[in-house]
Write an enzyme that holds these catalytic residues in place. Structure first.
Site, PDB file in Angstrom:
ATOM      1  N   PHE A  21       1.363  -1.247   0.074  1.00  0.00           N
ATOM      2  CA  PHE A  21      -0.080  -0.056   0.118  1.00  0.00           C
ATOM      3  C   PHE A  21       0.759   1.298   0.081  1.00  0.00           C
ATOM      4  O   PHE A  21       1.817   1.606   0.449  1.00  0.00           O
ATOM      5  CB  PHE A  21      -0.540   0.652   1.043  1.00  0.00           C
ATOM      6  CG  PHE A  21      -2.095   1.186   1.337  1.00  0.00           C
ATOM      7  CD1 PHE A  21      -3.029   1.499   0.753  1.00  0.00           C
ATOM      8  CD2 PHE A  21      -1.583   2.041   1.857  1.00  0.00           C
ATOM      9  CE1 PHE A  21      -3.603   2.200   0.027  1.00  0.00           C
ATOM     10  CE2 PHE A  21      -2.339   3.549   1.536  1.00  0.00           C
ATOM     11  CZ  PHE A  21      -3.533   3.731   0.953  1.00  0.00           C
ATOM     12  N   ASP A  67       9.248   2.734   1.541  1.00  0.00           N
ATOM     13  CA  ASP A  67       7.949   2.822   1.585  1.00  0.00           C
ATOM     14  C   ASP A  67       7.877   3.182   3.281  1.00  0.00           C
ATOM     15  O   ASP A  67       7.605   1.939   4.159  1.00  0.00           O
ATOM     16  CB  ASP A  67       6.887   2.474   0.887  1.00  0.00           C
ATOM     17  CG  ASP A  67       5.646   3.847   0.959  1.00  0.00           C
ATOM     18  OD1 ASP A  67       5.833   4.432   3.392  1.00  0.00           O
ATOM     19  OD2 ASP A  67       4.351   3.508   1.201  1.00  0.00           O
ATOM     20  N   LYS A  81       3.093   9.699   8.026  1.00  0.00           N
ATOM     21  CA  LYS A  81       2.167   9.275   9.462  1.00  0.00           C
ATOM     22  C   LYS A  81       2.771   9.760  10.342  1.00  0.00           C
ATOM     23  O   LYS A  81       2.095  10.608  11.408  1.00  0.00           O
ATOM     24  CB  LYS A  81       1.856   7.820   9.255  1.00  0.00           C
ATOM     25  CG  LYS A  81       1.071   6.734   8.553  1.00  0.00           C
ATOM     26  CD  LYS A  81       0.019   6.081   8.650  1.00  0.00           C
ATOM     27  CE  LYS A  81      -0.827   5.623   7.439  1.00  0.00           C
ATOM     28  NZ  LYS A  81      -0.637   4.734   6.917  1.00  0.00           N
TER      29      LYS A  81
HETATM   30  C1  LIG Z   1      -0.443   5.120   5.520  1.00  0.00           C
HETATM   31  C2  LIG Z   1       0.552   5.267   3.910  1.00  0.00           C
HETATM   32  C3  LIG Z   1       0.618   5.468   2.788  1.00  0.00           C
HETATM   33  C4  LIG Z   1      -0.541   6.513   2.455  1.00  0.00           C
HETATM   34  O1  LIG Z   1      -0.654   7.419   3.432  1.00  0.00           O
HETATM   35  P1  LIG Z   1      -1.384   8.805   3.484  1.00  0.00           P
HETATM   36  O2  LIG Z   1      -0.874  10.251   4.836  1.00  0.00           O
HETATM   37  O3  LIG Z   1      -2.777   8.278   3.558  1.00  0.00           O
HETATM   38  O4  LIG Z   1      -1.180   9.382   1.830  1.00  0.00           O
HETATM   39  C5  LIG Z   1       1.592   5.161   1.832  1.00  0.00           C
HETATM   40  N1  LIG Z   1       2.102   4.450   2.502  1.00  0.00           N
HETATM   41  C6  LIG Z   1       2.061   3.323   3.415  1.00  0.00           C
HETATM   42  C7  LIG Z   1       3.312   2.413   3.859  1.00  0.00           C
HETATM   43  C8  LIG Z   1       1.661   4.056   3.958  1.00  0.00           C
HETATM   44  O5  LIG Z   1       0.922   3.499   4.703  1.00  0.00           O
END
Ligand SMILES: *Cc1c(COP(=O)(O)O)cnc(C)c1O
Length: 404
Positions: free
Chosen positions: A137, A225, A254
């Site tokens: 994700f 990520d 986050k």
């Molecule tokens: C939540 C998340 C995103 C997206 O972040 P947003 O602030 O919701 O756009 C991207 N990568 C990972 C691994 C995430 O957990």
């Protein structure tokens, strides 16, 4: 949700907001530490922290003070001007990364935006292929969505930006085979150190190092990520650095701002040079208030020794849940305070609901994993309180009629 829970405010939400979220089950009005308070005065222990965002809990004095004094001093300048807080934050992140090559930061407002920047950096290599993990994700904007290895999330929005292909997460041999189909056209590989939204899935030991080796061999950018795993969440400041890996690009968001919206795309060495003047930007990115919040978070993690605390509490929480030996719990996976309670039956939603009824906020991911991502300041007493409350929650979830 039963009709008697519906209040005026929730029906106004239903009317005033787009339908992309569904109707939330709870109205929250205030928070202190790990506790949030609902409109009806009821308190909940927040073990989800706004989806791994409120790293210092709610209304932490350091964040409140940093944000209040910054907004009173200088709230926004855009990137047309220099301000001290953004420079300080970039330098602080560089020193925390502790890599040899120079690090350059691009600040934005979310995880998706951080990954969009990474996507554009990848394009600037002159190669077009990006390899991403199945079940991964990376966010909801089009570039981040294209890299998200969950077909159901992409399908309604096709066509996607071109060039993204997927490999099974954690499978080095499959990734190698995919790279070798067109190594000279492969710009980047993007991976999460632990798949968060995908259900708190850990790759086999050594996988990140394997990705690093493969990328180095073919001159491919390794994008990690760490939007969810970064900033002490897994009991290490950065999960990838803990694994001994130096990526080319790290994305954060986050937990970085302690509740304020901020994302960062960090380019290490050559990757930090690929975007040139005019090629990317954002009006709000690097906003002084958000940067001040992030600096307060990083400082508090340091002064309160939260990296070690998270490692210890995460192990305690996981062990205590497994020790319950409840028939609905198969095992607990994940690292630090990013844990997935894997159930023996598809009852994650029921557990989430039963937990809420008992005063605990947790999150179902998929049908059979319950995610815990509490504030990093969680205490041993709060762990004990939750673990004591858990057996009746699990019993109730096991007996409950399936909700949809
Ligand atoms: C939540 C998340 C995103 C997206 O972040 P947003 O602030 O919701 O756009 C991207 N990568 C990972 C691994 C995430 O957990």
């Amino acid at each position: 949700m039963s009709p008697q829970d519906t209040t005026d405010l929730t029906s106004r939400w239903d009317t005033a907001l787009m339908r992309n979220y569904g109707t939330p089950p709870l109205e929250l009005v205030s928070g202190r530490g790990v506790t949030v308070t609902a409109a009806d005065g009821r308190e909940y222990l927040d073990l989800l922290a706004g989806i791994a965002v409120n790293s210092l809990g709610h209304a932490h004095p350091a964040v409140v003070e940093a944000v209040s004094s910054q907004v009173a001093e200088l709230g926004h300048v855009s990137n047309l001007y220099v301000h001290p807080v953004v420079v300080e934050l970039a330098e602080r992140l560089e020193s925390l990364l502790a890599v040899e090559a120079p690090v350059r930061a691009f600040f934005c407002n979310s995880g998706a935006e951080a990954n969009e920047a990474a996507f554009k950096i990848a394009r600037r290599t002159g190669r077009s292929r990006i390899l991403a993990a199945e079940n991964g994700f990376h966010g909801r904007t089009m570039g981040a969505l294209a890299m998200t290895g969950q077909p159901a999330k992409r399908a309604p929005f096709e066509p996607m930006p071109a060039g993204v292909e997927y490999f099974p997460y954690g499978d080095t041999a499959a990734l190698r085979a995919l790279v070798e189909q067109a190594p000279a056209d492969t710009a980047a590989v993007i991976v999460e150190p632990v798949q968060g939204e995908g259900g708190v899935v850990e790759p086999p030991e050594g996988f990140l190092a394997d990705v690093r080796e493969l990328c180095t061999e073919h001159g491919i950018l390794m994008i990690v990520d760490e939007v969810q795993t970064g900033i002490a969440r897994t009991g290490a400041m950065f999960a990838s650095r803990k694994a001994g890996v130096v990526p080319d690009v790290i994305t954060l968001a986050k937990g970085l701002g302690g509740g304020l919206p901020i994302g960062a795309c960090l380019g290490i060495g050559r990757a930090g040079e690929l975007l040139t003047a005019g090629q990317h930007g954002t009006t709000f990115g690097g906003n002084p208030v958000a940067c001040a919040a992030a600096l307060a978070v990083l400082k508090t993690i340091d002064t309160d020794d939260l990296v070690a605390h998270v490692d210890r509490l995460g192990k305690l929480l996981a062990a205590e849940i497994e020790c319950l030996d409840h028939p609905l719990v198969d095992h607990v996976r994940g690292r630090g305070l990013l844990l997935g309670v894997v159930l023996t039956a598809p009852r994650a939603k029921e557990v989430e609901e039963a937990a809420r009824a008992a005063g605990y906020l947790v999150g179902a991911t998929g049908t059979d994993v319950v995610r815990l991502a509490p504030p990093l300041i969680l205490t041993e007493d709060q762990v004990a309180q939750f673990v004591t409350a858990l057996p009746p929650i699990l019993d109730a979830a096991s007996e409950k009629e399936t909700s949809s």
